[in-house]
Design a protein around this motif. Structure first.
Motif, PDB file in Angstrom:
ATOM      1  N   PHE A   1       0.428   8.131  -9.505  1.00  0.00           N
ATOM      2  CA  PHE A   1      -1.021   7.914  -9.531  1.00  0.00           C
ATOM      3  C   PHE A   1      -1.761   8.713  -8.455  1.00  0.00           C
ATOM      4  CE2 PHE A   1       1.116   4.201 -11.310  1.00  0.00           C
ATOM      5  CZ  PHE A   1       0.553   4.176 -12.581  1.00  0.00           C
ATOM      6  N   GLY A   2      -1.077   9.674  -7.879  1.00  0.00           N
ATOM      7  CA  GLY A   2      -1.747  10.624  -6.983  1.00  0.00           C
ATOM      8  C   GLY A   2      -2.248  10.054  -5.673  1.00  0.00           C
ATOM      9  N   GLU A   3      -1.643   8.973  -5.177  1.00  0.00           N
ATOM     10  CA  GLU A   3      -2.121   8.426  -3.896  1.00  0.00           C
ATOM     11  C   GLU A   3      -1.767   9.358  -2.747  1.00  0.00           C
ATOM     12  OE1 GLU A   3      -1.617   4.407  -2.793  1.00  0.00           O
ATOM     13  OE2 GLU A   3      -2.614   3.729  -4.593  1.00  0.00           O
ATOM     14  N   THR A   4      -2.696   9.489  -1.838  1.00  0.00           N
ATOM     15  CA  THR A   4      -2.524  10.405  -0.705  1.00  0.00           C
ATOM     16  C   THR A   4      -2.436   9.619   0.603  1.00  0.00           C
ATOM     17  OG1 THR A   4      -4.900  10.503  -0.371  1.00  0.00           O
ATOM     18  CG2 THR A   4      -3.936  12.148  -1.882  1.00  0.00           C
ATOM     19  N   ASP A   5      -2.028  10.308   1.653  1.00  0.00           N
ATOM     20  CA  ASP A   5      -2.003   9.677   2.978  1.00  0.00           C
ATOM     21  C   ASP A   5      -3.406   9.202   3.368  1.00  0.00           C
ATOM     22  OD1 ASP A   5       0.698  10.139   3.284  1.00  0.00           O
ATOM     23  OD2 ASP A   5       0.423  12.000   4.395  1.00  0.00           O
ATOM     24  N   ASP A   6      -4.412   9.994   2.994  1.00  0.00           N
ATOM     25  CA  ASP A   6      -5.784   9.619   3.328  1.00  0.00           C
ATOM     26  C   ASP A   6      -6.165   8.302   2.628  1.00  0.00           C
ATOM     27  OD1 ASP A   6      -8.417  10.054   4.382  1.00  0.00           O
ATOM     28  OD2 ASP A   6      -9.010  10.546   2.322  1.00  0.00           O
ATOM     29  N   GLY A   7      -5.802   8.201   1.351  1.00  0.00           N
ATOM     30  CA  GLY A   7      -6.082   6.964   0.615  1.00  0.00           C
ATOM     31  C   GLY A   7      -5.325   5.790   1.213  1.00  0.00           C
ATOM     32  N   VAL A   8      -4.094   6.024   1.610  1.00  0.00           N
ATOM     33  CA  VAL A   8      -3.281   4.963   2.225  1.00  0.00           C
ATOM     34  C   VAL A   8      -3.955   4.482   3.517  1.00  0.00           C
ATOM     35  CG1 VAL A   8      -1.062   4.480   3.352  1.00  0.00           C
ATOM     36  CG2 VAL A   8      -1.125   5.682   1.139  1.00  0.00           C
ATOM     37  N   ALA A   9      -4.473   5.424   4.287  1.00  0.00           N
ATOM     38  CA  ALA A   9      -5.154   5.053   5.536  1.00  0.00           C
ATOM     39  C   ALA A   9      -6.393   4.204   5.235  1.00  0.00           C
ATOM     40  CB  ALA A   9      -5.544   6.311   6.305  1.00  0.00           C
TER      41      ALA A   9
ATOM     42  N   ILE B   1       0.853  -1.196   0.000  1.00  0.00           N
ATOM     43  CA  ILE B   1       0.000   0.000   0.000  1.00  0.00           C
ATOM     44  C   ILE B   1       0.890   1.249   0.000  1.00  0.00           C
ATOM     45  CG2 ILE B   1      -1.686   1.337   1.356  1.00  0.00           C
ATOM     46  CD1 ILE B   1      -2.795  -1.324   2.387  1.00  0.00           C
ATOM     47  N   GLY B   2       0.531   2.223  -0.838  1.00  0.00           N
ATOM     48  CA  GLY B   2       1.212   3.517  -0.807  1.00  0.00           C
ATOM     49  C   GLY B   2       2.644   3.476  -1.292  1.00  0.00           C
ATOM     50  N   HIS B   3       2.953   2.565  -2.218  1.00  0.00           N
ATOM     51  CA  HIS B   3       4.300   2.568  -2.803  1.00  0.00           C
ATOM     52  C   HIS B   3       4.570   3.946  -3.398  1.00  0.00           C
ATOM     53  CE1 HIS B   3       7.597   1.642  -5.520  1.00  0.00           C
ATOM     54  NE2 HIS B   3       7.829   0.574  -4.758  1.00  0.00           N
ATOM     55  N   SER B   4       5.808   4.377  -3.380  1.00  0.00           N
ATOM     56  CA  SER B   4       6.107   5.744  -3.845  1.00  0.00           C
ATOM     57  C   SER B   4       5.724   5.935  -5.307  1.00  0.00           C
ATOM     58  CB  SER B   4       7.577   6.082  -3.631  1.00  0.00           C
ATOM     59  OG  SER B   4       8.375   5.249  -4.437  1.00  0.00           O
ATOM     60  N   GLU B   5       5.772   4.849  -6.103  1.00  0.00           N
ATOM     61  CA  GLU B   5       5.336   4.992  -7.500  1.00  0.00           C
ATOM     62  C   GLU B   5       3.840   5.290  -7.560  1.00  0.00           C
ATOM     63  OE1 GLU B   5       7.040   1.315  -8.886  1.00  0.00           O
ATOM     64  OE2 GLU B   5       9.025   2.169  -8.536  1.00  0.00           O
ATOM     65  N   ARG B   6       3.072   4.699  -6.670  1.00  0.00           N
ATOM     66  CA  ARG B   6       1.635   4.990  -6.618  1.00  0.00           C
ATOM     67  C   ARG B   6       1.408   6.420  -6.128  1.00  0.00           C
ATOM     68  NH1 ARG B   6      -1.211   1.911  -9.243  1.00  0.00           N
ATOM     69  NH2 ARG B   6      -2.811   3.332  -8.537  1.00  0.00           N
ATOM     70  N   ARG B   7       2.193   6.824  -5.148  1.00  0.00           N
ATOM     71  CA  ARG B   7       2.017   8.192  -4.628  1.00  0.00           C
ATOM     72  C   ARG B   7       2.413   9.208  -5.697  1.00  0.00           C
ATOM     73  NH1 ARG B   7       1.958   8.468   1.416  1.00  0.00           N
ATOM     74  NH2 ARG B   7       2.477   6.438   2.285  1.00  0.00           N
TER      75      ARG B   7
ATOM     76  N   LEU C   1       3.568   7.902   8.276  1.00  0.00           N
ATOM     77  CA  LEU C   1       3.311   6.833   9.252  1.00  0.00           C
ATOM     78  C   LEU C   1       2.053   7.131  10.067  1.00  0.00           C
ATOM     79  CD1 LEU C   1       4.668   4.188  10.470  1.00  0.00           C
ATOM     80  CD2 LEU C   1       5.340   5.677  12.352  1.00  0.00           C
ATOM     81  N   ASP C   2       1.900   8.391  10.481  1.00  0.00           N
ATOM     82  CA  ASP C   2       0.742   8.749  11.313  1.00  0.00           C
ATOM     83  C   ASP C   2      -0.576   8.428  10.626  1.00  0.00           C
ATOM     84  OD1 ASP C   2       2.520   9.642  13.165  1.00  0.00           O
ATOM     85  OD2 ASP C   2       2.099  11.790  12.888  1.00  0.00           O
ATOM     86  N   ALA C   3      -0.620   8.630   9.286  1.00  0.00           N
ATOM     87  CA  ALA C   3      -1.861   8.347   8.552  1.00  0.00           C
ATOM     88  C   ALA C   3      -2.233   6.881   8.721  1.00  0.00           C
ATOM     89  CB  ALA C   3      -1.676   8.682   7.076  1.00  0.00           C
ATOM     90  N   MET C   4      -1.221   6.023   8.718  1.00  0.00           N
ATOM     91  CA  MET C   4      -1.459   4.597   8.880  1.00  0.00           C
ATOM     92  C   MET C   4      -1.798   4.253  10.338  1.00  0.00           C
ATOM     93  SD  MET C   4       1.369   1.621   8.641  1.00  0.00           S
ATOM     94  CE  MET C   4       1.571   1.510  10.416  1.00  0.00           C
ATOM     95  N   LEU C   5      -1.052   4.848  11.266  1.00  0.00           N
ATOM     96  CA  LEU C   5      -1.276   4.529  12.681  1.00  0.00           C
ATOM     97  C   LEU C   5      -2.680   4.933  13.119  1.00  0.00           C
ATOM     98  CD1 LEU C   5       2.145   5.639  14.253  1.00  0.00           C
ATOM     99  CD2 LEU C   5       1.383   3.303  13.735  1.00  0.00           C
ATOM    100  N   ALA C   6      -3.227   5.965  12.461  1.00  0.00           N
ATOM    101  CA  ALA C   6      -4.549   6.473  12.856  1.00  0.00           C
ATOM    102  C   ALA C   6      -5.646   5.421  12.681  1.00  0.00           C
ATOM    103  CB  ALA C   6      -4.889   7.719  12.035  1.00  0.00           C
ATOM    104  N   VAL C   7      -5.402   4.417  11.831  1.00  0.00           N
ATOM    105  CA  VAL C   7      -6.448   3.411  11.620  1.00  0.00           C
ATOM    106  C   VAL C   7      -6.088   2.075  12.277  1.00  0.00           C
ATOM    107  CG1 VAL C   7      -7.242   4.503   9.492  1.00  0.00           C
ATOM    108  CG2 VAL C   7      -5.535   2.669   9.365  1.00  0.00           C
ATOM    109  N   LEU C   8      -5.057   2.075  13.138  1.00  0.00           N
ATOM    110  CA  LEU C   8      -4.624   0.837  13.796  1.00  0.00           C
ATOM    111  C   LEU C   8      -4.737   0.963  15.304  1.00  0.00           C
ATOM    112  CD1 LEU C   8      -1.283   0.066  11.901  1.00  0.00           C
ATOM    113  CD2 LEU C   8      -3.576  -0.759  11.362  1.00  0.00           C
TER     114      LEU C   8
END
Ligand code: PEP
Length: 253
Positions: free
Chosen positions: A105-113, A96-102, A150-157
């Motif tokens: 392909f415009g992936e955001t921290d919100d999308g990663v979360a 999830i959220g590989h730098s190529e996707r970010r 990291l915080d974007a991910m931690l927020a959903v764990l």
């Protein structure tokens, strides 16, 4: 080497490479290499090869990952694949959220979360990528950037979830470039990420596996993997060659 609570994990990200038959052949060759009893190995083929690679890996020590997912369960999302669909095809992990996707392909921290939450809800282990660009590193904001990601991910764990979640620290300037972070710099970033996870969610951060990614090869893997907070590697280019990838696997133990 890594904390006793954490098994080393070596993951191969095949990106947009290989046909179905080529993917099956590579998966078989990787499964045939010697894998240490404490090392987890994962491969992430293209979507079109997942089903055939799953069949080829049946009964082996190598697990299947996808390279991406969508956070919704189903619906009018042309071109997307859900977490439940990945489970259905035999995936246990998802990147999830590989730098190529970010970057491409415009992936955001919100999308990663959202993707992290969806993956976990379906029982997949997310491999969430974080990393700074060269300009961010040169501007001295590496830790701000990777801390925010990291915080974007931690927020959903919660604390317990850390044991079945993986973070990949991948400095963007080291991906596919042949440049690798110095092992000591990578260790600093990994220790920073672990401390942050522990501060936010508790000592369960000691069970969080943090992989290094960025031009990992057979000849630099051992030094990186010897760092106390580097629990494995996310490998791009070098995972397309079973012999070299096998050497990285064995550098993990
Ligand atoms: C990656 O794709 O995550 C990666 C680290 O690529 P490479 O090993 O080719 O730098």
């Amino acid at each position: 080497m890594t904390h006793p609570n954490r098994r080393p994990l070596i993951a191969g990200n095949w990106k947009m490479h290989k046909t179905v038959s080529e993917s099956v052949a590579l998966a078989r060759a990787i499964a045939d290499t010697r894998i240490g009893p404490r090392t987890d190995v994962v491969v992430a083929p293209v979507f079109t090869a997942l089903s055939s690679v799953r069949a080829a890996l049946e009964g082996t020590a190598v697990a299947l990952s996808a390279q991406n997912l969508h956070w919704e369960a189903q619906g009018a999302f042309t071109g997307e694949v859900s977490a439940a669909m990945l489970v259905d095809v035999g995936c246990r992990f998802v990147i999830i959220g590989h730098s190529e996707r970010r970057q491409l392909f415009g992936e955001t921290d919100d999308g990663v979360a959202k993707k992290t939450r969806a993956a976990r809800a379906a029982g997949l282990v997310p491999i969430v990528c974080v990393g700074e660009t060269l300009s961010e590193r040169e501007a001295g904001i590496t830790f701000d950037v990777i801390g925010r990601q990291l915080d974007a991910m931690l927020a959903v764990l919660d604390e317990k979830a850390l044991a079945t979640t993986v973070v990949a620290y991948e400095p963007v300037w080291a991906i596919g470039t042949g440049k690798t972070a110095k092992a000591s710099d990578a260790q600093l970033a990994h220790a920073f990420l672990r401390d942050r996870a522990k501060n936010k969610l508790g000592d369960g951060g000691d069970t969080l596996r943090i992989l290094y990614g960025g031009s990992v090869k057979a000849d630099n893997a051992a030094e990186l993997l010897a760092q106390p907070d580097i629990d494995g590697a996310l490998v791009g280019g070098a995972s397309l060659d079973a012999e070299g990838f096998g050497r990285i696997i064995r550098a993990a133990g």
